[in-house]
Design an enzyme around this catalytic site. Structure first.
Site, PDB file in Angstrom:
ATOM      1  N   HIS A 129      14.525  76.100  54.019  1.00 52.11           N
ATOM      2  CA  HIS A 129      14.473  75.224  55.192  1.00 52.11           C
ATOM      3  C   HIS A 129      13.046  74.722  55.369  1.00 52.11           C
ATOM      4  CE1 HIS A 129      18.356  76.399  57.217  1.00 52.11           C
ATOM      5  NE2 HIS A 129      18.192  77.483  56.463  1.00 52.11           N
ATOM      6  N   GLN A 132      22.233  83.967  56.884  1.00 54.60           N
ATOM      7  CA  GLN A 132      22.567  83.018  55.806  1.00 54.60           C
ATOM      8  C   GLN A 132      24.023  82.610  55.979  1.00 54.60           C
ATOM      9  OE1 GLN A 132      22.276  84.427  51.711  1.00 54.60           O
ATOM     10  NE2 GLN A 132      22.416  82.350  50.898  1.00 54.60           N
ATOM     11  N   ASP A 140      19.138  68.574  57.055  1.00 54.17           N
ATOM     12  CA  ASP A 140      20.124  69.516  57.594  1.00 54.17           C
ATOM     13  C   ASP A 140      20.969  68.772  58.629  1.00 54.17           C
ATOM     14  OD1 ASP A 140      21.349  71.710  59.163  1.00 54.17           O
ATOM     15  OD2 ASP A 140      20.003  72.994  58.016  1.00 54.17           O
ATOM     16  N   ILE A 141      22.298  68.913  58.550  1.00 53.32           N
ATOM     17  CA  ILE A 141      23.148  68.177  59.507  1.00 53.32           C
ATOM     18  C   ILE A 141      23.160  68.812  60.893  1.00 53.32           C
ATOM     19  CG2 ILE A 141      24.779  66.837  58.117  1.00 53.32           C
ATOM     20  CD1 ILE A 141      26.701  69.261  58.380  1.00 53.32           C
ATOM     21  N   HIS A 190      18.605  78.075  49.363  1.00 46.12           N
ATOM     22  CA  HIS A 190      17.968  76.893  49.963  1.00 46.12           C
ATOM     23  C   HIS A 190      16.759  77.309  50.775  1.00 46.12           C
ATOM     24  CE1 HIS A 190      21.136  78.351  52.648  1.00 46.12           C
ATOM     25  NE2 HIS A 190      20.354  78.013  53.652  1.00 46.12           N
TER      26      HIS A 190
HETATM   27  P1  5GP Z   1      21.424  79.193  56.346  1.00 48.30           P
HETATM   28  O1  5GP Z   1      21.888  79.707  57.684  1.00 48.30           O
HETATM   29  O2  5GP Z   1      22.396  79.562  55.264  1.00 48.30           O
HETATM   30  O3  5GP Z   1      20.012  79.558  56.036  1.00 48.30           O
HETATM   31  O4  5GP Z   1      21.394  77.623  56.499  1.00 48.30           O
HETATM   32  C1  5GP Z   1      22.419  76.779  56.081  1.00 48.30           C
HETATM   33  C2  5GP Z   1      22.116  75.427  56.660  1.00 48.30           C
HETATM   34  O5  5GP Z   1      22.943  74.475  56.020  1.00 48.30           O
HETATM   35  C3  5GP Z   1      22.411  75.316  58.163  1.00 48.30           C
HETATM   36  O6  5GP Z   1      21.211  75.000  58.863  1.00 48.30           O
HETATM   37  C4  5GP Z   1      23.446  74.212  58.256  1.00 48.30           C
HETATM   38  O7  5GP Z   1      23.214  73.358  59.341  1.00 48.30           O
HETATM   39  C5  5GP Z   1      23.302  73.490  56.936  1.00 48.30           C
HETATM   40  N1  5GP Z   1      24.528  72.878  56.469  1.00 48.30           N
HETATM   41  C6  5GP Z   1      25.756  73.463  56.418  1.00 48.30           C
HETATM   42  N2  5GP Z   1      26.655  72.594  55.904  1.00 48.30           N
HETATM   43  C7  5GP Z   1      25.971  71.456  55.630  1.00 48.30           C
HETATM   44  C8  5GP Z   1      26.351  70.193  55.079  1.00 48.30           C
HETATM   45  O8  5GP Z   1      27.508  69.932  54.736  1.00 48.30           O
HETATM   46  N3  5GP Z   1      25.381  69.257  54.938  1.00 48.30           N
HETATM   47  C9  5GP Z   1      24.088  69.505  55.316  1.00 48.30           C
HETATM   48  N4  5GP Z   1      23.213  68.505  55.146  1.00 48.30           N
HETATM   49  N5  5GP Z   1      23.685  70.681  55.830  1.00 48.30           N
HETATM   50  C10 5GP Z   1      24.624  71.637  55.987  1.00 48.30           C
END
Ligand code: 5GP
Ligand code: ZN
Length: 139
Positions: free
Chosen positions: A104, A96, A33-34, A102
Site C-alpha cells: 500500500h 490482509q 485502491d478502490i 501488495h
Molecule cells: P489488504 O487488506 O489485503 O492489505 O488490502 C487489500 C486492498 O485491496 C484493500 O485496501 C482493498 O480496498 C483493495 N481492493 C480489494 N479489491 C479491489 C479491487 O477489485 N480493485 C482495487 N483497485 N482494489 C481492491
C-alpha cells in the site's frame, strides 16, 4: 485464502476486471485502491501471483519496491500529502484481505486519524479516474 485461479489481483493483471491503472512494467503493476484511506491511496503488486511476503520471490519483491518508489514519488507530487506510509499485510490477523502480495502507498494528512484498520469505504469513481490521470502525468 484465494488461489491464483480466483485471485482478484491476478484478474486485474490479466485485464479481465478493470482498474485505475497508474503504471505497468514487465514484472509489476500499480493501480489505485478502490477503497482509498485517503486520496491517492495506491497498490503495487508483482504480476506473478504470491499470496504474501513469505511466498514471494526476491526478484519480484525487488521489482515491486522499485515501482513503489516511482509511484510513491508521483503520488506525493500529485496530492501533496503531509506524509506517506508504505504498508503491507500478511494474514487475516494483520487485516490482509487480498491474498496476492501488495504494497500500500498511503498518503497521510495531519489529523486524518487513520488507524491500521481503516475499513473499506468505496471511493468515488469519477474522483478515482481523475486522480489516476494526474498521478500518471507525474510519473
Ligand atoms: P489488504 O487488506 O489485503 O492489505 O488490502 C487489500 C486492498 O485491496 C484493500 O485496501 C482493498 O480496498 C483493495 N481492493 C480489494 N479489491 C479491489 C479491487 O477489485 N480493485 C482495487 N483497485 N482494489 C481492491
Ligand atoms: Zn494473484
Amino acid at each position: 485464502m484465494a488461489d491464483q485461479a480466483n485471485c482478484i489481483f491476478c484478474k486485474i493483471v490479466a485485464g479481465t476486471i478493470p482498474s485505475y491503472k497508474l503504471y505497468e512494467d514487465a514484472m509489476t503493476l500499480a493501480f489505485l485502491d478502490i477503497n482509498p484511506g485517503n486520496p491517492g491511496h495506491a497498490l503495487v503488486i508483482p504480476k506473478a501471483h504470491a499470496a504474501n511476503l513469505y511466498a514471494s520471490a526476491d526478484k519480484d519483491l525487488a521489482a515491486v519496491m522499485a515501482t513503489v518508489r516511482k509511484v510513491a514519488a508521483a503520488v506525493e507530487k500529485t496530492v501533496s500529502p503531509d506524509g506517506l506510509n508504505l504498508l503491507q499485510a500478511n494474514g487475516p490477523g494483520a487485516a490482509q484481505s487480498v491474498f496476492h502480495f501488495h504494497m500500500h502507498i498511503l498518503p497521510r494528512r495531519n489529523g486524518d486519524e487513520l488507524k491500521m484498520n481503516w475499513g473499506l469505504k468505496p471511493g468515488d469513481k469519477g474522483e478515482l479516474a481523475a486522480l489516476a490521470v494526474k498521478i500518471r502525468a507525474n510519473l
